[in-house]
Write a protein that holds these residues in place. Structure first.
Motif, short mmCIF file in Angstrom:
data_model
loop_
_atom_site.label_atom_id
_atom_site.label_comp_id
_atom_site.label_asym_id
_atom_site.label_seq_id
_atom_site.Cartn_x
_atom_site.Cartn_y
_atom_site.Cartn_z
N PHE A 113 0.83 -1.20 0.07
CA PHE A 113 0.09 0.16 0.12
C PHE A 113 0.94 1.17 0.16
O PHE A 113 1.97 1.15 0.40
N CYS A 114 0.44 2.31 -0.48
CA CYS A 114 0.94 3.69 -0.48
C CYS A 114 1.17 4.07 1.10
O CYS A 114 -0.15 4.24 1.68
N TRP A 115 2.11 4.44 1.57
CA TRP A 115 2.22 4.92 2.99
C TRP A 115 3.01 6.06 3.07
O TRP A 115 3.94 6.13 2.47
N PRO A 116 2.49 7.12 3.89
CA PRO A 116 1.31 7.21 4.65
C PRO A 116 0.01 6.73 3.72
O PRO A 116 0.05 7.10 2.65
N TRP A 117 -1.03 6.10 4.47
CA TRP A 117 -2.21 5.48 3.51
C TRP A 117 -2.88 6.62 3.08
O TRP A 117 -3.04 7.95 3.57
N THR A 118 -3.29 6.44 1.71
CA THR A 118 -3.68 7.57 1.07
C THR A 118 -4.97 6.90 0.41
O THR A 118 -4.98 5.85 -0.42
N GLY A 119 -6.08 7.92 -0.05
CA GLY A 119 -7.11 7.72 -0.79
C GLY A 119 -7.09 8.31 -1.99
O GLY A 119 -6.97 9.69 -2.07
N ARG A 213 -2.70 1.80 -3.76
CA ARG A 213 -1.89 0.42 -3.86
C ARG A 213 -0.85 0.48 -4.57
O ARG A 213 -0.40 1.55 -5.29
N ALA A 214 -0.12 -0.66 -4.83
CA ALA A 214 1.12 -0.61 -5.63
C ALA A 214 1.17 -0.10 -7.13
O ALA A 214 1.80 0.40 -7.66
N ASP A 215 -0.08 -0.77 -7.86
CA ASP A 215 -0.26 -0.61 -9.11
C ASP A 215 -0.60 0.99 -9.28
O ASP A 215 -0.43 1.65 -10.27
N ASP A 216 -1.24 1.51 -8.22
CA ASP A 216 -1.35 3.19 -8.55
C ASP A 216 0.00 3.79 -8.53
O ASP A 216 0.25 4.75 -9.10
N PHE A 217 0.71 3.22 -7.54
CA PHE A 217 2.15 3.69 -7.43
C PHE A 217 2.82 3.68 -8.66
O PHE A 217 3.71 4.63 -9.00
N GLU A 218 2.89 2.64 -9.25
CA GLU A 218 3.63 2.41 -10.74
C GLU A 218 2.93 2.81 -11.75
O GLU A 218 3.24 2.63 -12.84
N SER A 219 1.60 3.25 -11.73
CA SER A 219 1.09 3.80 -12.81
C SER A 219 1.56 5.06 -13.54
O SER A 219 2.33 5.83 -12.98
N GLN A 220 1.43 5.15 -14.90
CA GLN A 220 1.69 6.24 -15.42
C GLN A 220 0.63 7.60 -15.13
O GLN A 220 -0.64 7.10 -15.55
N GLY A 221 1.17 8.66 -15.31
CA GLY A 221 0.32 9.70 -15.25
C GLY A 221 0.31 10.40 -13.73
O GLY A 221 1.25 10.22 -13.33
N PRO A 222 -0.55 11.53 -13.98
CA PRO A 222 -0.27 12.50 -12.56
C PRO A 222 -0.31 11.75 -11.24
O PRO A 222 0.10 12.06 -10.46
N ILE A 223 -1.45 10.74 -11.27
CA ILE A 223 -1.79 10.10 -9.94
C ILE A 223 -0.28 9.25 -9.60
O ILE A 223 0.43 9.33 -8.51
N GLY A 224 0.24 8.31 -10.51
CA GLY A 224 1.55 7.72 -10.09
C GLY A 224 2.65 8.71 -9.95
O GLY A 224 3.44 8.29 -9.17
N ASP A 225 2.78 9.91 -10.68
CA ASP A 225 3.94 10.66 -10.49
C ASP A 225 3.65 11.46 -9.04
O ASP A 225 4.65 11.46 -8.48
N TYR A 226 2.56 11.58 -8.44
CA TYR A 226 2.50 12.29 -7.24
C TYR A 226 2.68 11.13 -6.10
O TYR A 226 3.45 11.50 -5.05
#
Length: 631
Positions: A113-119, A213-226
């Motif tokens: 998961f992305c930590w600190p926990w993020t929605g 989660r990890a897939d959001d962390f590794e995704s391309q685009g503004p969400i993954g970059d942030y």
């Protein structure tokens, strides 16, 4: 709040997490009580059930089990027990024997998961006509307040028409629970990541959200970059291990501090016990001395009563003897009167004898009256001195009683202080019973201290009265010395000695060996005057302090230059006479340094007591009356 389990719920199972906040606040502010003395925990929502007392682990298992739901539990009960579960984990975590794990599916324990926990919140469309301030983060924090977010960050496109929001929760296990509930809320509303991914062009302005989660962390685009710039990837197990480390550190520190305080407490207890034993020994010795004093005082009073009774009996006998003598003389006068009828010569002789008898009777009568007056005055003086002695003894006894009370108070205060120190080290700030006991002991200590101050003031008053009584006794003793000088002269066993006056006999003997009789008298007078003046000089103090049997004592310094010269020139007798006079003056009048009169027992060569002096007076009065009666 209604705690009964039989009422029907007025909300659905999907709304349980939303309605847990009210009972949670009631648990936090103490309206609903969970923790009881002696570490007992109870469920406030299951009153009247068979099992009431729980340990932390059992109560947590009970609350979490009910909150997860069973067929015979309604939604209201589940919401209440979910609030209890959060309260145990947030507010009473220190009661747990081992750290609690967040209730998470087994499949998620090793998920990243992305930590600190993020929605992640998407599909935010800025519509001015909606009346919502989407650009303000306070709006989003307030909107998601039930999940306790710490912060919300917005990423707008270039035209500020659409945005992504990142809701940050606390970085502990509680924050993970809140984030999971946040995700479940959108899943229940069918606005989760899956629905967002399935809809290529979602219609409407409804937002979609999920836990990053990890897939959001590794995704391309503004969400993954942030997320890559501001977050890390961690599993739940990693966070649990950090929590265990964080909680174990204060436990070790507290254990070390407890050990140190226990050592200090043992030292204080030992010192307190030593003080109590020492005071107990002192009180035992004081009681023994007090009993011995009272026994001696009773013996002295019995002896004094017997002596006064014998004196009064002797006086009554003397009065009877004087009456008999007076009767004998009166009968002789009558016989003389019968012989008046004889010859003139016999008559003249009889008249002459009668005149002599009358003079003798008158003198005897006057002597008897004077003797009675003297006896009455002297008895008054004896009674006065006896009364003053009794008052002085009463004051001394009162002083001793006050001293006993003062020592008992001091021991009680020391004992209370020791107990108070022990209670303070054992006391827990949350333990009201111990705090009440400490307050009670403080009040008792203040009362004992005030009582001791009163005893101290009374003790001071009695000491002043005792000093006055001693002064009165000294004045009476001076009057006895004055009367002794007027009544008796010559050498007697009890008499007046001039303390600090040099004995001239030693000087006379030494001078007669060196000079003729006339010069010897002059030299004796000169030497006596010279050394008598030296004794009056405060600067000449030929003494030194030595240790005798562990105590310091003043003795004559025989190495003094003047004494060494005197002994070398005139011998040991004169040296002894001067030293004796110096000791007397140093003992009886060290401040004034002049000769004073003192009642002295020449037979025993010591200071005469009032008892010895009174016995001597009565004995001499009796002898004087006997001689006068025989004459």
């Amino acid at each position: 709040m209604d705690n009964s389990s039989g009422d029907e719920s007025d909300f659905s199972d999907s709304e349980i997490s939303e309605y847990k906040d009210k009972p949670y606040e009631q648990l936090r502010n103490g309206t609903l009580k969970v923790k009881y003395p002696n570490g007992i925990l109870r469920c406030p929502f299951c009153a009247g059930k068979k099992k009431q007392d729980f340990k932390y682990k059992d109560l947590h298992q009970h609350a979490s089990g009910v909150s997860k739901g069973s067929f015979n539990r309604n939604a209201k009960q589940k919401a209440n027990h979910l609030a209890l579960t959060f309260y145990l984990e947030n507010e009473l975590a220190e009661e747990a024997e081992t750290p609690l794990k967040v209730a998470a599916p087994i499949s998620q324990e090793n998920d990243l998961f992305c930590w600190p926990w993020t929605g992640n919140v998407v599909n935010i469309i800025n519509d001015p006509d909606s009346g919502n301030d989407f650009e303000n983060t306070e709006y989003w924090i307030k909107r998601f307040s039930r999940y306790k977010p710490e912060d919300v960050e917005l990423l707008w496109d270039a035209e500020k028409r659409t945005a992504h929001a990142f809701v940050r929760f606390s970085n502990d296990l509680i924050g993970f629970k809140n984030a999971t509930e946040f995700e479940k809320k959108f899943e229940a509303d069918h606005h989760s990541k899956r629905e967002w991914s399935d809809s290529e062009n979602p219609s409407g302005s409804s937002i979609y959200a999920w836990l990053a989660r990890a897939d959001d962390f590794e995704s391309q685009g503004p969400i993954g970059d942030y997320l890559r710039a501001n977050r890390n990837l961690k599993t739940i197990s990693d966070v649990e291990q950090e929590v265990v480390k964080t909680r174990n550190k204060p436990v070790v520190e507290l254990a070390s501090e407890i050990d140190m305080r226990n050592e200090n407490l043992n030292d204080l207890q030992s010192k307190c016990n030593q003080k109590i034993m020492s005071l107990s020994r002192v009180l035992e010795e004081k009681n023994c001395m007090h009993q011995a004093y009272h026994e001696a005082r009773r013996k002295m009073q019995r002896h004094a009563q017997d002596r006064i009774k014998s004196v009064l009996d002797e006086r009554e006998k003397m009065v009877t003897d004087v009456g008999k003598l007076r009767k004998n003389h009166e009968s002789r006068s009558k016989e003389v009167s019968k012989k008046i009828a004889r010859t003139e010569h016999d008559k003249q002789k009889l008249e002459e004898e009668k005149r002599k008898n009358d003079i003798w009777n008158s003198s005897l009568r006057m002597a008897s009256i004077e003797q009675e007056k003297s006896d009455v005055g002297f008895l008054k003086l004896v009674e006065e001195q006896k009364r003053e002695k009794e008052e002085a003894l009463k004051k001394v006894l009162e002083l001793e009683r006050q001293l006993d009370a003062k020592q008992r108070l001091e021991m009680e205060i020391v004992e209370l202080k020791g107990k108070l120190q022990v209670m303070k080290h054992l006391a827990d700030e949350d333990d009201t019973a111990v705090q009440d006991q400490i307050k009670k002991m403080n009040d008792e200590l203040e009362a004992k201290t005030e009582q001791m101050d009163g005893v101290y003031e009374m003790n001071q008053t009695l000491m002043v009265k005792e000093l006055q009584s001693n002064n009165e006794l000294q004045e009476a003793r001076k009057e006895l010395i004055k009367g002794m000088q007027e009544m008796f002269s010559g050498r007697t066993n009890i008499g007046i000695k001039r303390m600090g006056e040099i004995n001239t006999k030693a000087f006379q003997d030494a001078c007669k060996e060196r000079f003729n009789s006339e010069e010897a008298e002059i030299k004796t007078s000169e030497l006596c005057s010279l050394w008598q003046e030296k004794l009056k000089t405060p600067e000449w103090h030929p003494v030194k302090v030595v240790a005798v049997d562990g105590a310091h004592k003043e003795v004559i310094n025989e190495d003094d230059e003047l004494l060494k010269a005197l002994k070398a020139e005139w011998g040991n007798k004169i040296f002894v006479a001067v030293v004796a006079a110096f000791k007397e003056m140093n003992e009886y009048n060290p401040s004034g340094r002049y000769v004073i009169n003192e009642l002295w027992n020449f037979k025993d060569n010591q200071k005469a007591t009032s008892k010895e002096f009174i016995s001597f007076i009565f004995k001499n009065l009796k002898n004087h009356k006997r001689k006068r009666g025989q004459g």
